[in-house]
Design a protein around this motif. Structure first.
Motif, PDB file in Angstrom:
ATOM      1  N   VAL A 194     -53.903  73.667  50.602  1.00 47.22           N
ATOM      2  CA  VAL A 194     -55.328  74.024  50.616  1.00 47.22           C
ATOM      3  C   VAL A 194     -56.188  72.764  50.646  1.00 47.22           C
ATOM      4  O   VAL A 194     -57.204  72.690  51.338  1.00 47.22           O
ATOM      5  CB  VAL A 194     -55.680  74.889  49.389  1.00 47.22           C
ATOM      6  CG1 VAL A 194     -57.179  75.183  49.345  1.00 47.22           C
ATOM      7  CG2 VAL A 194     -54.879  76.183  49.405  1.00 47.22           C
ATOM      8  N   ALA A 195     -55.782  71.747  49.885  1.00 42.71           N
ATOM      9  CA  ALA A 195     -56.580  70.529  49.762  1.00 42.71           C
ATOM     10  C   ALA A 195     -56.754  69.801  51.087  1.00 42.71           C
ATOM     11  O   ALA A 195     -57.746  69.089  51.283  1.00 42.71           O
ATOM     12  CB  ALA A 195     -55.947  69.591  48.734  1.00 42.71           C
ATOM     13  N   ILE A 196     -55.818  69.983  52.011  1.00 45.45           N
ATOM     14  CA  ILE A 196     -55.898  69.277  53.292  1.00 45.45           C
ATOM     15  C   ILE A 196     -56.130  70.252  54.453  1.00 45.45           C
ATOM     16  O   ILE A 196     -55.922  69.906  55.612  1.00 45.45           O
ATOM     17  CB  ILE A 196     -54.629  68.450  53.548  1.00 45.45           C
ATOM     18  CG1 ILE A 196     -53.395  69.342  53.558  1.00 45.45           C
ATOM     19  CG2 ILE A 196     -54.492  67.345  52.507  1.00 45.45           C
ATOM     20  CD1 ILE A 196     -52.096  68.603  53.883  1.00 45.45           C
ATOM     21  N   PRO A 202     -65.324  72.796  51.435  1.00 45.54           N
ATOM     22  CA  PRO A 202     -65.238  71.552  50.672  1.00 45.54           C
ATOM     23  C   PRO A 202     -64.980  71.792  49.184  1.00 45.54           C
ATOM     24  O   PRO A 202     -64.192  71.063  48.563  1.00 45.54           O
ATOM     25  CB  PRO A 202     -66.598  70.895  50.907  1.00 45.54           C
ATOM     26  CG  PRO A 202     -67.029  71.428  52.237  1.00 45.54           C
ATOM     27  CD  PRO A 202     -66.512  72.826  52.301  1.00 45.54           C
ATOM     28  N   ALA A 203     -65.621  72.801  48.614  1.00 33.95           N
ATOM     29  CA  ALA A 203     -65.420  73.090  47.186  1.00 33.95           C
ATOM     30  C   ALA A 203     -63.984  73.526  46.924  1.00 33.95           C
ATOM     31  O   ALA A 203     -63.370  73.120  45.919  1.00 33.95           O
ATOM     32  CB  ALA A 203     -66.395  74.175  46.734  1.00 33.95           C
ATOM     33  N   GLU A 204     -63.424  74.329  47.825  1.00 28.68           N
ATOM     34  CA  GLU A 204     -62.038  74.782  47.661  1.00 28.68           C
ATOM     35  C   GLU A 204     -61.073  73.612  47.758  1.00 28.68           C
ATOM     36  O   GLU A 204     -60.095  73.524  46.990  1.00 28.68           O
ATOM     37  CB  GLU A 204     -61.705  75.825  48.731  1.00 28.68           C
ATOM     38  CG  GLU A 204     -62.383  77.174  48.512  1.00 28.68           C
ATOM     39  CD  GLU A 204     -62.168  78.117  49.672  1.00 28.68           C
ATOM     40  OE1 GLU A 204     -62.277  79.334  49.460  1.00 28.68           O
ATOM     41  OE2 GLU A 204     -61.900  77.627  50.807  1.00 28.68           O
ATOM     42  N   ARG A 205     -61.323  72.686  48.679  1.00 27.41           N
ATOM     43  CA  ARG A 205     -60.432  71.542  48.841  1.00 27.41           C
ATOM     44  C   ARG A 205     -60.500  70.603  47.637  1.00 27.41           C
ATOM     45  O   ARG A 205     -59.477  70.109  47.168  1.00 27.41           O
ATOM     46  CB  ARG A 205     -60.776  70.795  50.139  1.00 27.41           C
ATOM     47  CG  ARG A 205     -60.394  71.598  51.376  1.00 27.41           C
ATOM     48  CD  ARG A 205     -60.401  70.714  52.617  1.00 27.41           C
ATOM     49  NE  ARG A 205     -61.751  70.338  53.017  1.00 27.41           N
ATOM     50  CZ  ARG A 205     -62.506  71.030  53.844  1.00 27.41           C
ATOM     51  NH1 ARG A 205     -62.070  72.171  54.328  1.00 27.41           N
ATOM     52  NH2 ARG A 205     -63.713  70.604  54.170  1.00 27.41           N
ATOM     53  N   GLN A 206     -61.694  70.365  47.130  1.00 25.12           N
ATOM     54  CA  GLN A 206     -61.832  69.497  45.968  1.00 25.12           C
ATOM     55  C   GLN A 206     -61.149  70.112  44.750  1.00 25.12           C
ATOM     56  O   GLN A 206     -60.464  69.428  43.995  1.00 25.12           O
ATOM     57  CB  GLN A 206     -63.321  69.253  45.660  1.00 25.12           C
ATOM     58  CG  GLN A 206     -63.993  68.264  46.591  1.00 25.12           C
ATOM     59  CD  GLN A 206     -63.584  66.825  46.296  1.00 25.12           C
ATOM     60  OE1 GLN A 206     -62.626  66.563  45.578  1.00 25.12           O
ATOM     61  NE2 GLN A 206     -64.317  65.886  46.855  1.00 25.12           N
ATOM     62  N   LEU A 207     -61.347  71.411  44.541  1.00 21.45           N
ATOM     63  CA  LEU A 207     -60.719  72.085  43.410  1.00 21.45           C
ATOM     64  C   LEU A 207     -59.200  72.071  43.545  1.00 21.45           C
ATOM     65  O   LEU A 207     -58.476  71.830  42.564  1.00 21.45           O
ATOM     66  CB  LEU A 207     -61.222  73.529  43.314  1.00 21.45           C
ATOM     67  CG  LEU A 207     -60.622  74.378  42.178  1.00 21.45           C
ATOM     68  CD1 LEU A 207     -60.924  73.746  40.827  1.00 21.45           C
ATOM     69  CD2 LEU A 207     -61.141  75.806  42.247  1.00 21.45           C
ATOM     70  N   VAL A 234     -58.065  64.068  51.868  1.00 18.25           N
ATOM     71  CA  VAL A 234     -58.929  65.168  51.414  1.00 18.25           C
ATOM     72  C   VAL A 234     -60.379  64.869  51.760  1.00 18.25           C
ATOM     73  O   VAL A 234     -61.110  65.724  52.251  1.00 18.25           O
ATOM     74  CB  VAL A 234     -58.770  65.394  49.901  1.00 18.25           C
ATOM     75  CG1 VAL A 234     -59.789  66.403  49.396  1.00 18.25           C
ATOM     76  CG2 VAL A 234     -57.351  65.869  49.583  1.00 18.25           C
ATOM     77  N   ALA A 235     -60.811  63.618  51.520  1.00 24.56           N
ATOM     78  CA  ALA A 235     -62.191  63.236  51.823  1.00 24.56           C
ATOM     79  C   ALA A 235     -62.467  63.348  53.313  1.00 24.56           C
ATOM     80  O   ALA A 235     -63.561  63.772  53.726  1.00 24.56           O
ATOM     81  CB  ALA A 235     -62.457  61.811  51.340  1.00 24.56           C
ATOM     82  N   HIS A 236     -61.499  63.003  54.135  1.00 24.36           N
ATOM     83  CA  HIS A 236     -61.689  63.104  55.589  1.00 24.36           C
ATOM     84  C   HIS A 236     -61.867  64.557  56.001  1.00 24.36           C
ATOM     85  O   HIS A 236     -62.732  64.883  56.819  1.00 24.36           O
ATOM     86  CB  HIS A 236     -60.489  62.502  56.309  1.00 24.36           C
ATOM     87  CG  HIS A 236     -60.522  62.705  57.798  1.00 24.36           C
ATOM     88  ND1 HIS A 236     -61.364  62.018  58.619  1.00 24.36           N
ATOM     89  CD2 HIS A 236     -59.813  63.556  58.605  1.00 24.36           C
ATOM     90  CE1 HIS A 236     -61.197  62.405  59.866  1.00 24.36           C
ATOM     91  NE2 HIS A 236     -60.254  63.336  59.885  1.00 24.36           N
ATOM     92  N   GLU A 237     -61.036  65.445  55.421  1.00 17.59           N
ATOM     93  CA  GLU A 237     -61.153  66.855  55.773  1.00 17.59           C
ATOM     94  C   GLU A 237     -62.503  67.420  55.340  1.00 17.59           C
ATOM     95  O   GLU A 237     -63.062  68.294  55.993  1.00 17.59           O
ATOM     96  CB  GLU A 237     -60.022  67.665  55.117  1.00 17.59           C
ATOM     97  CG  GLU A 237     -58.612  67.192  55.475  1.00 17.59           C
ATOM     98  CD  GLU A 237     -58.326  67.262  56.962  1.00 17.59           C
ATOM     99  OE1 GLU A 237     -59.077  67.929  57.671  1.00 17.59           O
ATOM    100  OE2 GLU A 237     -57.362  66.637  57.419  1.00 17.59           O
TER     101      GLU A 237
END
Length: 257
Positions: A194-196, A202-207, A234-237
């Protein structure tokens, strides 16, 4: 001696549980011996295959008196080619090792490859250190035949050690963890996806990223480089769709006169 025989007569039944314990210990020792023997055979076989694939170092000695300049050039080119092959083999094994060090998905799937406490992984790290210390600056470095042979053999040892450690790690997978710990690893693997995932918000990836770190805490120690690589990914996505939507609309062209 009579008290001893009296004791045996009263507690003869102890022979059965004690015998079972001794037999179990003997079987465990035999299994460990077979495992060590199999690993030694794997090392010997892999090392023989790699050494057979590598070129042999020419015998040391003075250049023949009648050698021409063209022969000197050919010999220098041959030495450079041999050095280039060994350097390429060294680079290849480092690249394969870095995949296990930097790819968190692989770290979760094969944790033994990033665990220096594992004997075979520790053996690879020692072999890698030796090869790294002997590595010349380039394929044009001037080494004596003896030094070249030492470096070539060190790279061979590094390749063998990596191959054996990798096979063992892929065999073990998460077998050294408890069922509860294996469930945490599975959860971390799912959260990592999920993170990538660009389809996630964005909220789902950060969590998901934060929960990956939480699930792995105390189970697997991620290197700083692995954490940096994951954070950048993750930041790139997250940044990619934001960049696409943050461009201001183009200004209309000036009116023509």
């Amino acid at each position: 001696m009579q008290p001893f025989f009296d004791f045996l007569g009263s507690y003869w039944w102890l022979v059965f549980p004690i015998g079972g314990m001794m037999a179990g210990a003997g079987n465990a020792w035999e299994r460990r011996s077979r495992l060590r023997h199999r690993r030694r055979l794997e090392v010997i076989k892999a090392k023989g295959e790699l050494k057979a694939a590598h070129s042999q170092v020419p015998a040391a000695g003075a250049v023949a008196a009648g050698q021409t300049a063209d022969e000197d050039i050919v010999r220098a080119q041959s030495q450079k080619e041999r050095m280039a092959r060994v350097l390429a083999a060294h680079d290849a094994v480092i690249k394969k090792w870095l995949e296990y060090e930097l790819d968190v998905a692989k770290v979760i799937a094969y944790p033994a490859m990033s665990d220096g406490r594992q004997p075979l992984t520790a053996a690879f790290l020692r072999a890698k250190k030796v090869a790294d210390n002997l590595r010349p600056e380039s394929d044009t470095a001037k080494l004596t035949p003896e030094l070249f042979a030492e470096y070539r053999d060190a790279v061979t040892d590094c390749e063998v050690a990596f191959d054996v450690a990798e096979r063992d790690a892929r065999r073990l997978k998460d077998a050294s963890f408890t069922p509860v710990e294996r469930k945490r690893l599975d959860t971390a693997q799912q959260l990592l996806a999920v993170a990538i995932d660009q389809a996630a918000t964005p909220a789902e990836r950060q969590l998901a990223y934060k929960r990956v770190r939480q699930e792995l805490d105390g189970l697997i120690s991620l290197s700083d480089d692995a954490i940096d690589a994951l954070e950048k990914r993750v930041a790139h996505e997250i940044a990619s769709p934001q960049r696409e939507s943050s461009h201001p609309p183009a200004s209309p062209p000036p009116p023509t006169t």
